[in-house]
Design an enzyme around this catalytic site. Sequence first.
Site, PDB file in Angstrom:
ATOM      1  CB  ALA A  30      -0.907   0.039   1.200  1.00 51.01           C
ATOM      2  CG  PHE A  31      -0.805   5.339   0.206  1.00 49.68           C
ATOM      3  CD1 PHE A  31      -2.075   4.887   0.190  1.00 49.68           C
ATOM      4  CD2 PHE A  31      -0.594   6.192   0.579  1.00 49.68           C
ATOM      5  CE1 PHE A  31      -3.021   5.366   0.998  1.00 49.68           C
ATOM      6  CE2 PHE A  31      -1.375   7.286   1.684  1.00 49.68           C
ATOM      7  CZ  PHE A  31      -2.865   6.521   1.927  1.00 49.68           C
ATOM      8  CE  LYS A  32      -2.456   4.465   4.682  1.00 52.77           C
ATOM      9  NZ  LYS A  32      -3.104   5.556   5.149  1.00 52.77           N
ATOM     10  CG  ASP A  33       4.832  -0.428   2.582  1.00 54.85           C
ATOM     11  OD1 ASP A  33       4.736  -0.577   3.816  1.00 54.85           O
ATOM     12  OD2 ASP A  33       4.176  -1.354   1.494  1.00 54.85           O
ATOM     13  CG  MET A  64       5.025   3.062   8.472  1.00 52.01           C
ATOM     14  SD  MET A  64       4.219   4.376   9.181  1.00 52.01           S
ATOM     15  CE  MET A  64       2.611   4.266   8.895  1.00 52.01           C
TER      16      MET A  64
END
Length: 461
Positions: A110-113, A116
């Site tokens: 997901a784009f969160k990587d 994060m």
Amino acid sequence: MKYISTRGNAPVLSFEEAMLSGLARDGGLYVPQNIPQMSANDIAALAGQPYEEIAFRVMKPFVGDCFSDSELMDAITTAYASFGHAARAPLVQLGPNHHLLELFHGPTLAFKDFAMQLIGQLFQKALARRGEQVTIVGATSGDTGSAAIEAFRGLDAANVFILFPNGRVSEVQRRQMTTPVEANVHAIAMEGTFDTCQAMLKDMFNDFEFRDGVKLAGVNSINWARVLAQVVYYFSAATSLGAPHRKISFTVPTGNFGDIFAGYIAKRMGLPIDRLVIATNRNDILHRAINTGRYDTDQVFPTITPSMDIEVSSNFERALFDAYDRDGAAVAQLMGEMKQGGFGISQGALQALRAHFDSGRSSDEQTSATIQSFFAATGEVLCPHSAVGVKVAEEHLGSSPMVTLATAHPAKFPDAVEAAMGLRPALPRWLADLFDRDERVTEMPNDLQLMKSLVRERIAL
Ligand SMILES: Cc1ncc(COP(=O)(O)O)c(C=O)c1O
Ligand SMILES: N[C@@H](CCOP(=O)(O)O)C(=O)O
């Protein structure tokens, strides 16, 4: 570079302090005091550069001297080394004037990587230098949690507690959070919705005795560093498509407003962005707010896009802060009214928001139909969240190229994708045995005292 609170009543901090603090002590969110500018020449010079170099040039002015050039570059390089695509954020053409920005090639899909993985590196460097340990508590509707766990698992300097709404995330998302074996990872299935989890998190931050006692840190997009890392891919995408020599529009599947706010920051830095289109699911509070000027909370309906099942959209506060000419008292007043059910946006602020943002919504049926029709037309398998974006983007195509952010990999939501197009997307190799791994999860009621006791017990204070 200094950071100030959207509610105007908290200490002014450096980048590193704001990153380690999470929520401001007056309940607001940190934003940069000034937005660094990039000239047309600076932007043109990004074209063709590796993603890591673009990340460095875009982020450095916000980071200031908190990290040396070599520390920042080292953090960026390590963060993106595990991504499964050389471009990190590749563009795929969907139609003559419509492109998809694939943001799901990181370790948790997901784009969160993007953010994060980077803040995991920056936290490690800052905490090692300070000789400190922190307790990270995060609220998630599915993707932030798995990305945070992946970035911080096994670190001595951080315990990570992730609160997710029980029964309201996909099975893949849940297992990504409940199967890591490291002792510093604590997956908590909470009664309620994502909003309940996020409210609990903010209550923990607003309890200073608890906050200071456990050294609470946050990795949700309340953390400015999360938003900053997401600004980068707007630059990489836009320069690939001809910016600064032409304007580019973006459509962003939206829930907590962090991702689209990153686009707004890119625009404020000088990137020629034409429209920023907020794409919502049935939980369309932001679409209604832009259209009517009223931000009224309702119940949160479960949808096939669980990561966007959000009503209290945290980063909208940052947009309101600018729309109200950075008047912290006005923002504090609105946030107080929201706790009572909603607020009206002044005409001036609404005009300011509409100068940047358009909006649209997609029902579950429309989202499924979009997955099906785009697979048939282009061969691209969309995750449901990305399909919300594509559907809304198609309604906003204009003269400038449109980029829709593909925020997650379809294999995170196999049931919804299979129901839409008859094929079940496979997980990548490193997650292929996800369903054979043991789960470790604690179920909790929506009770602040119990949650604080659990955190204290687990970190043995
Ligand atoms: C897959 C996916 N799409 C879209 C969103 C919405 O992004 P934001 O909360 O930044 O608006 C989320 C959650 O953050 C998500 O996980
Ligand atoms: N959709 C998000 C919700 C939390 O968003 P964040 O960007 O504030 O961390 C999720 O997947 O958890």
